[in-house]
Motif scaffolding. Sequence first.
Motif, PDB file in Angstrom:
ATOM      1  N   MET A   1       0.836  -1.186   0.000  1.00 11.36           N
ATOM      2  CA  MET A   1       0.000   0.000   0.000  1.00 11.36           C
ATOM      3  C   MET A   1       0.877   1.245   0.000  1.00 11.36           C
ATOM      4  O   MET A   1       1.889   1.311   0.670  1.00 11.36           O
ATOM      5  N   ALA A   2       0.484   2.245  -0.772  1.00  7.82           N
ATOM      6  CA  ALA A   2       1.257   3.473  -0.890  1.00  7.82           C
ATOM      7  C   ALA A   2       1.171   4.288   0.405  1.00  7.82           C
ATOM      8  O   ALA A   2       0.142   4.305   1.069  1.00  7.82           O
ATOM      9  N   LYS A   3       2.271   4.932   0.722  1.00  8.63           N
ATOM     10  CA  LYS A   3       2.330   5.745   1.927  1.00  8.63           C
ATOM     11  C   LYS A   3       1.803   7.146   1.630  1.00  8.63           C
ATOM     12  O   LYS A   3       2.146   7.744   0.618  1.00  8.63           O
ATOM     13  N   SER A   4       0.968   7.675   2.523  1.00  5.21           N
ATOM     14  CA  SER A   4       0.450   9.032   2.325  1.00  5.21           C
ATOM     15  C   SER A   4       1.549  10.051   2.642  1.00  5.21           C
ATOM     16  O   SER A   4       2.479   9.779   3.396  1.00  5.21           O
ATOM     17  N   ILE A   5       1.397  11.230   2.058  1.00  4.51           N
ATOM     18  CA  ILE A   5       2.369  12.314   2.221  1.00  4.51           C
ATOM     19  C   ILE A   5       1.690  13.444   2.987  1.00  4.51           C
ATOM     20  O   ILE A   5       0.556  13.823   2.675  1.00  4.51           O
ATOM     21  N   THR A   6       2.386  14.002   3.962  1.00  4.71           N
ATOM     22  CA  THR A   6       1.900  15.147   4.715  1.00  4.71           C
ATOM     23  C   THR A   6       2.923  16.260   4.598  1.00  4.71           C
ATOM     24  O   THR A   6       4.124  16.017   4.692  1.00  4.71           O
ATOM     25  N   THR A   7       2.437  17.481   4.373  1.00  5.18           N
ATOM     26  CA  THR A   7       3.328  18.635   4.274  1.00  5.18           C
ATOM     27  C   THR A   7       2.693  19.814   5.010  1.00  5.18           C
ATOM     28  O   THR A   7       1.527  19.758   5.393  1.00  5.18           O
ATOM     29  N   ALA A   8       3.466  20.860   5.183  1.00  2.00           N
ATOM     30  CA  ALA A   8       3.004  22.017   5.943  1.00  2.00           C
ATOM     31  C   ALA A   8       1.764  22.657   5.313  1.00  2.00           C
ATOM     32  O   ALA A   8       1.615  22.688   4.093  1.00  2.00           O
ATOM     33  N   PHE A   9       0.902  23.163   6.157  1.00  2.00           N
ATOM     34  CA  PHE A   9      -0.285  23.878   5.723  1.00  2.00           C
ATOM     35  C   PHE A   9       0.129  25.200   5.092  1.00  2.00           C
ATOM     36  O   PHE A   9       1.064  25.845   5.529  1.00  2.00           O
ATOM     37  N   ASP A  10      -0.578  25.598   4.045  1.00  2.00           N
ATOM     38  CA  ASP A  10      -0.358  26.886   3.384  1.00  2.00           C
ATOM     39  C   ASP A  10      -1.707  27.591   3.334  1.00  2.00           C
ATOM     40  O   ASP A  10      -2.657  27.081   2.744  1.00  2.00           O
ATOM     41  N   GLY A  11      -1.798  28.736   3.990  1.00  2.00           N
ATOM     42  CA  GLY A  11      -3.059  29.455   4.096  1.00  2.00           C
ATOM     43  C   GLY A  11      -3.472  30.215   2.847  1.00  2.00           C
ATOM     44  O   GLY A  11      -4.588  30.728   2.782  1.00  2.00           O
ATOM     45  N   ARG A  12      -2.607  30.273   1.838  1.00  2.00           N
ATOM     46  CA  ARG A  12      -2.953  31.001   0.623  1.00  2.00           C
ATOM     47  C   ARG A  12      -4.017  30.250  -0.173  1.00  2.00           C
ATOM     48  O   ARG A  12      -3.940  29.038  -0.343  1.00  2.00           O
ATOM     49  N   LEU A  13      -5.007  30.982  -0.657  1.00  2.00           N
ATOM     50  CA  LEU A  13      -6.102  30.382  -1.410  1.00  2.00           C
ATOM     51  C   LEU A  13      -5.596  29.649  -2.643  1.00  2.00           C
ATOM     52  O   LEU A  13      -6.062  28.547  -2.947  1.00  2.00           O
ATOM     53  N   GLU A  14      -4.606  30.210  -3.351  1.00  2.00           N
ATOM     54  CA  GLU A  14      -4.100  29.546  -4.557  1.00  2.00           C
ATOM     55  C   GLU A  14      -3.417  28.219  -4.222  1.00  2.00           C
ATOM     56  O   GLU A  14      -3.500  27.260  -4.983  1.00  2.00           O
ATOM     57  N   ALA A  15      -2.765  28.124  -3.078  1.00  2.00           N
ATOM     58  CA  ALA A  15      -2.136  26.857  -2.677  1.00  2.00           C
ATOM     59  C   ALA A  15      -3.204  25.823  -2.332  1.00  2.00           C
ATOM     60  O   ALA A  15      -3.083  24.643  -2.687  1.00  2.00           O
ATOM     61  N   GLN A  16      -4.259  26.261  -1.683  1.00  2.00           N
ATOM     62  CA  GLN A  16      -5.342  25.350  -1.333  1.00  2.00           C
ATOM     63  C   GLN A  16      -6.094  24.892  -2.580  1.00  2.00           C
ATOM     64  O   GLN A  16      -6.547  23.753  -2.655  1.00  2.00           O
ATOM     65  N   ASP A  17      -6.202  25.763  -3.566  1.00  2.00           N
ATOM     66  CA  ASP A  17      -6.825  25.381  -4.832  1.00  2.00           C
ATOM     67  C   ASP A  17      -5.988  24.312  -5.532  1.00  2.00           C
ATOM     68  O   ASP A  17      -6.522  23.315  -6.019  1.00  2.00           O
ATOM     69  N   ARG A  18      -4.664  24.491  -5.554  1.00  2.00           N
ATOM     70  CA  ARG A  18      -3.780  23.478  -6.144  1.00  2.00           C
ATOM     71  C   ARG A  18      -3.872  22.157  -5.386  1.00  2.00           C
ATOM     72  O   ARG A  18      -3.831  21.081  -5.981  1.00  2.00           O
ATOM     73  N   LEU A  19      -4.021  22.246  -4.079  1.00  2.00           N
ATOM     74  CA  LEU A  19      -4.164  21.053  -3.252  1.00  2.00           C
ATOM     75  C   LEU A  19      -5.358  20.220  -3.710  1.00  2.00           C
ATOM     76  O   LEU A  19      -5.230  19.010  -3.930  1.00  2.00           O
ATOM     77  N   THR A  20      -6.502  20.849  -3.885  1.00  2.00           N
ATOM     78  CA  THR A  20      -7.691  20.103  -4.305  1.00  2.00           C
ATOM     79  C   THR A  20      -7.572  19.632  -5.757  1.00  2.00           C
ATOM     80  O   THR A  20      -8.008  18.528  -6.078  1.00  2.00           O
ATOM     81  N   GLN A  21      -6.956  20.439  -6.619  1.00  2.00           N
ATOM     82  CA  GLN A  21      -6.749  20.022  -8.007  1.00  2.00           C
ATOM     83  C   GLN A  21      -5.883  18.767  -8.079  1.00  2.00           C
ATOM     84  O   GLN A  21      -6.096  17.908  -8.939  1.00  2.00           O
ATOM     85  N   ALA A  22      -4.914  18.665  -7.193  1.00  2.00           N
ATOM     86  CA  ALA A  22      -3.987  17.539  -7.203  1.00  2.00           C
ATOM     87  C   ALA A  22      -4.553  16.300  -6.505  1.00  2.00           C
ATOM     88  O   ALA A  22      -3.976  15.224  -6.593  1.00  2.00           O
ATOM     89  N   GLY A  23      -5.672  16.442  -5.815  1.00  2.00           N
ATOM     90  CA  GLY A  23      -6.272  15.296  -5.147  1.00  2.00           C
ATOM     91  C   GLY A  23      -5.925  15.185  -3.675  1.00  2.00           C
ATOM     92  O   GLY A  23      -6.140  14.140  -3.066  1.00  2.00           O
ATOM     93  N   GLY A  24      -5.409  16.257  -3.097  1.00  2.00           N
ATOM     94  CA  GLY A  24      -5.067  16.259  -1.677  1.00  2.00           C
ATOM     95  C   GLY A  24      -6.198  16.834  -0.841  1.00  2.00           C
ATOM     96  O   GLY A  24      -7.253  17.206  -1.355  1.00  2.00           O
TER      97      GLY A  24
END
Length: 61
Positions: A1-24
């Motif tokens: 099973m693949a290991k999940s990845i966790t990284t620091a939170f980014d409060g910028r709206l554009e970073a959060q948009d990329r997060l959802t686009q990428a499937g995170g």
Amino acid sequence: MAKSITTAFDGRLEAQDRLTQAGGSIGYKKGKPVFQFPTKKEYDEYLRLGAEAYKRKVGLA
């Protein structure tokens, strides 16, 4: 099973948009928000989207 990845939170709206686009998603670790990705593939896509956004911002794309 693949290991999940966790990284620091980014409060910028554009970073959060990329997060959802990428499937995170946003999760919590020790009560603090973090970005979570189910696999390295989604994390790599998040990084790729960020690199593209940076290139557009500085005029390289």
